[in-house]
Motif scaffolding. Sequence first.
Motif, PDB file in Angstrom:
ATOM      1  N   ARG A 131     -86.538  35.781 -10.979  1.00 32.89           N
ATOM      2  CA  ARG A 131     -86.574  37.015  -9.356  1.00 32.89           C
ATOM      3  C   ARG A 131     -85.914  35.918  -9.356  1.00 32.89           C
ATOM      4  O   ARG A 131     -85.075  37.399  -7.771  1.00 32.89           O
ATOM      5  CB  ARG A 131     -87.897  35.401  -9.118  1.00 32.89           C
ATOM      6  CG  ARG A 131     -89.110  35.978  -9.697  1.00 32.89           C
ATOM      7  CD  ARG A 131     -90.085  34.922  -9.378  1.00 32.89           C
ATOM      8  NE  ARG A 131     -90.366  34.072  -7.595  1.00 32.89           N
ATOM      9  CZ  ARG A 131     -91.178  33.703  -6.891  1.00 32.89           C
ATOM     10  NH1 ARG A 131     -92.131  32.868  -7.932  1.00 32.89           N
ATOM     11  NH2 ARG A 131     -91.765  33.395  -5.655  1.00 32.89           N
ATOM     12  N   ARG A 162     -82.852  34.529   3.499  1.00 30.72           N
ATOM     13  CA  ARG A 162     -84.178  33.670   3.388  1.00 30.72           C
ATOM     14  C   ARG A 162     -84.911  35.365   3.323  1.00 30.72           C
ATOM     15  O   ARG A 162     -85.629  35.500   4.129  1.00 30.72           O
ATOM     16  CB  ARG A 162     -84.426  32.936   4.419  1.00 30.72           C
ATOM     17  CG  ARG A 162     -83.527  31.289   4.487  1.00 30.72           C
ATOM     18  CD  ARG A 162     -84.032  30.503   5.358  1.00 30.72           C
ATOM     19  NE  ARG A 162     -83.318  29.375   5.107  1.00 30.72           N
ATOM     20  CZ  ARG A 162     -83.926  28.818   4.357  1.00 30.72           C
ATOM     21  NH1 ARG A 162     -85.066  28.980   3.674  1.00 30.72           N
ATOM     22  NH2 ARG A 162     -82.813  27.674   4.201  1.00 30.72           N
ATOM     23  N   ARG A 163     -85.037  36.487   2.868  1.00 31.36           N
ATOM     24  CA  ARG A 163     -85.556  38.135   2.127  1.00 31.36           C
ATOM     25  C   ARG A 163     -85.804  37.744   1.123  1.00 31.36           C
ATOM     26  O   ARG A 163     -85.378  37.712   0.600  1.00 31.36           O
ATOM     27  CB  ARG A 163     -84.364  38.999   3.214  1.00 31.36           C
ATOM     28  CG  ARG A 163     -83.788  38.544   2.557  1.00 31.36           C
ATOM     29  CD  ARG A 163     -82.563  40.490   2.799  1.00 31.36           C
ATOM     30  NE  ARG A 163     -81.174  40.680   2.464  1.00 31.36           N
ATOM     31  CZ  ARG A 163     -80.912  40.822   0.878  1.00 31.36           C
ATOM     32  NH1 ARG A 163     -81.991  41.392   0.386  1.00 31.36           N
ATOM     33  NH2 ARG A 163     -79.623  41.007   0.882  1.00 31.36           N
ATOM     34  N   ASP A 164     -86.448  38.972   1.156  1.00 29.39           N
ATOM     35  CA  ASP A 164     -87.248  39.197  -0.479  1.00 29.39           C
ATOM     36  C   ASP A 164     -85.883  39.956  -0.223  1.00 29.39           C
ATOM     37  O   ASP A 164     -85.410  41.129  -0.726  1.00 29.39           O
ATOM     38  CB  ASP A 164     -87.887  40.386   0.316  1.00 29.39           C
ATOM     39  CG  ASP A 164     -89.728  39.491  -0.117  1.00 29.39           C
ATOM     40  OD1 ASP A 164     -89.912  37.768   0.203  1.00 29.39           O
ATOM     41  OD2 ASP A 164     -90.906  39.879   0.607  1.00 29.39           O
ATOM     42  N   GLU A 176     -83.865  43.275  -3.039  1.00 29.97           N
ATOM     43  CA  GLU A 176     -84.987  44.742  -4.059  1.00 29.97           C
ATOM     44  C   GLU A 176     -83.421  45.138  -4.910  1.00 29.97           C
ATOM     45  O   GLU A 176     -82.685  45.625  -4.623  1.00 29.97           O
ATOM     46  CB  GLU A 176     -83.943  45.687  -2.449  1.00 29.97           C
ATOM     47  CG  GLU A 176     -84.858  45.670  -1.160  1.00 29.97           C
ATOM     48  CD  GLU A 176     -84.551  46.973  -0.524  1.00 29.97           C
ATOM     49  OE1 GLU A 176     -83.888  47.195  -0.216  1.00 29.97           O
ATOM     50  OE2 GLU A 176     -85.527  46.710   1.258  1.00 29.97           O
ATOM     51  N   ALA A 194     -80.147  37.852  -0.568  1.00 28.50           N
ATOM     52  CA  ALA A 194     -81.419  37.332  -0.433  1.00 28.50           C
ATOM     53  C   ALA A 194     -81.699  35.927  -0.148  1.00 28.50           C
ATOM     54  O   ALA A 194     -82.528  36.194   0.820  1.00 28.50           O
ATOM     55  CB  ALA A 194     -82.312  38.036  -1.531  1.00 28.50           C
TER      56      ALA A 194
END
Length: 287
Positions: free
Chosen positions: A162, A279-281, A283, A275
Motif C-alpha cells: 500500500r 495524510r491523504r489517499d 493516487e 500521501a
Amino acid sequence: MSGSETTTGPKNTSAGEFVSMRVERAEGVAEVTLLGPGKGNAMGPDFWRELPVVFGELDRDPEVRAIVLTGSGEHFSYGLDLPAMLPSWSEYLSGGALARPRREFLDEVRRMQDAITTVAKTRKPVIAAVSGWCIGGGVDLIAAADIRVASADARFSVREVRVAIVADMGSLQRLASIIGEGHLRELAFTGRDIDAARAERIGLVNDVYDDRDAALAAARRMARDIAANPPLVVQGVKDVLSVNTEQQVEAGLRYVATWNAAFLPSHDLNEAVQAFLQRRDPEFRGE
C-alpha cells in the motif's frame, strides 16, 4: 479464546541501556519490550541498531533459555518509522540514483534484514505476544519468532504494497511456512488488515487471549515451561526445525534486497510518501 489471567514478569533488568527496547531477565527467561521511541513502537534508527545487539547478547547469555518479545503500550508496532528513516534514503529515493547510492541502499536493506534475522537465528526460542497494531515491519519481526500469541484486539497487516514497496524484511520469505502460500499471497497482494480471530484461523498466532495482560501472561508461562527443559535439547530442536527453511529464507532475502535496490524508486513510491506525510489517499499510476 482463553480467559484473562495475570502473572508477574521478569524483574532483573539488563545492565545494557537501550533506547528502543527494554530487556529484563529472571528465572531463565528474558523479556524484550519494544519502546519506540516513535509512536506505536515504530521502528526507527535506534531499533535497527539495537535489535541485533540485544538478541546477540541474549543468544550468548547461558542463563537465558527462552525469550518473550512484546510491545509497550497499546500496540506491538506500527512498523517502519518512515519519517525517521527517509532522510538517510533521500539520494536513493530521488529516482535518479546512480550505482553508488543504489549500492549503499542495498547495504542498508541487508543490514536491516540481518537485524530481523538475528531474532530468527538466536538459539533460544522466541515467543511474541502481540496486542493492538502489528504492521509491516512488526509482522516481519513476529515472523522471525518461533511462536506467536495475541490479544483479542490485535490487528495485523503486511502493508508494504500500500506504500509502493515490496516487503523486504522477511515476511514474504518466512510467512509461507507459517500460514501457507495462499494466505500469504492474499495478505501481501492486498495489504489488508486482519483481526486476531483471522490470524488464529490461518495459523499466524497459536492462541488469542482476552486482553494484553492475558496474552503476555500466556507467553511468559510458555517461556517458563520451555526454560524448564534441557537447554541444549531445546536449542537442538530449534536448529533441526530451522534447517529446512533458513537457507531458502536467506536466498529470498538477498533476492528481494537486490530487487528493491534496482526498482524501488518510482513515481508511485514518491506519491505514497507524500500521501503519508500529507495524510491523504495516494493516487498510483504504475510508474
